[in-house]
Design an enzyme around this catalytic site. Sequence first.
Site, PDB file in Angstrom:
ATOM      1  N   TYR A  51      -2.538  10.114   4.833  1.00 52.30           N
ATOM      2  CA  TYR A  51      -3.358  11.157   3.526  1.00 52.30           C
ATOM      3  C   TYR A  51      -3.385  12.288   3.722  1.00 52.30           C
ATOM      4  CZ  TYR A  51      -5.146   6.345   3.751  1.00 52.30           C
ATOM      5  OH  TYR A  51      -5.620   4.661   3.327  1.00 52.30           O
TER       6      TYR A  51
ATOM      7  N   TYR B 214     -12.603   8.065  -1.084  1.00 51.85           N
ATOM      8  CA  TYR B 214     -12.142   8.100   0.735  1.00 51.85           C
ATOM      9  C   TYR B 214     -10.861   8.813   0.670  1.00 51.85           C
ATOM     10  CZ  TYR B 214      -8.976   4.534  -0.477  1.00 51.85           C
ATOM     11  OH  TYR B 214      -7.557   4.461  -1.250  1.00 51.85           O
TER      12      TYR B 214
ATOM     13  N   HIS C  18      -6.820  -6.087  -2.864  1.00 45.24           N
ATOM     14  CA  HIS C  18      -5.525  -4.843  -2.014  1.00 45.24           C
ATOM     15  C   HIS C  18      -4.737  -5.987  -0.735  1.00 45.24           C
ATOM     16  CE1 HIS C  18      -4.106  -1.600  -1.668  1.00 45.24           C
ATOM     17  NE2 HIS C  18      -4.166  -1.121  -0.587  1.00 45.24           N
TER      18      HIS C  18
ATOM     19  N   ASP D 121       0.898  -1.005  -0.191  1.00 45.83           N
ATOM     20  CA  ASP D 121       0.112  -0.093   0.291  1.00 45.83           C
ATOM     21  C   ASP D 121       0.997   1.480  -0.059  1.00 45.83           C
ATOM     22  OD1 ASP D 121      -3.055   0.899   0.318  1.00 45.83           O
ATOM     23  OD2 ASP D 121      -2.295   1.494   1.960  1.00 45.83           O
TER      24      ASP D 121
END
Length: 311
Positions: free
Chosen positions: A229, A146, A289, A102
């Site tokens: 993020y 998201y 994922h 990720d």
Amino acid sequence: MDQIKHNFIHVQGLKLHLAEIGSGPHVIVFLHGFPEIWYTWRHQMIAVAKAGFRAIAPDYRGYGLSDPPPQPEKALFSDLITDLLGILDALQISKVFLIAKDFGAWPAYVFANFHPERVLGVVTMGVPYLPPGSATFDKYLPEGFYVLRWREPGRAEADFGRFDAKTVVKNVYILFSKSEIPIAAENQEIMDLVDPSTPLPPWFTEEDLAAYGALYEKSGFQTALQLPYRSLGGDINMADPKVKHPALLIMGSKDYVLKFPGIEDYINSGTVKEFVPNLEITFLPEGTHFVHEQSPDEVNQLILSFLGKHV
């Protein structure tokens, strides 16, 4: 799992948690994604240790058992690079293989770019190498995407705050195990995309969820939302973004990341190899994922094969 040992080292004034197993001469550092911690690598750590490697999996700052930074909202993406260098220096490790999942792909590749003499090879799962600042997919997705929601200060905190940490992790695992990008409607939050009756993926047990839940209960999500993020690549400057080390990308064919605008073509067209010329790419047909947790035996074999070629 009992054979995995845990210790702490001090880096940049923070006490960082490391899980470790094995004692071979070649070292592998595993870098997790979100909503993960060191535990996500449990299957891979045991497999590489049995094959004669030393495996180390840190919790990033503010994740799991590692200390949070004094001001989580000001944490920088570059802190992850500096922390990794500090870990290797503290343990007196000169060279490592980096295996990342990720968003962990970014610190892995950036570290390899900044400190090429410290890296033997890079393996990533779920995310290809995108040089910092080059990802533009968010411009083509609606505001309910998201990533956009979680970048907004306070939005995810309010959404997650309605639930205990274990439920948040469960919901994200369910969402990220699907083949579609999590996108909320205008008057809907990301957590509302999951029906409470939805079961866990079959490869993720209640025991696994309890392990994650307990550690996120301790750490909370404040640093995890900042890193990645709200900070991803923002303070990274590369003179040349190429990474010339041997590299392997493992993708599940059902990974929702492939639905990000342009990503599937970026991988399949070979454009990614403009930045990672020595890259091998493998797709697992049923993989999601979380391919390393879903199909650990297949992933472990791919990793061990890659390591065997490059030690």
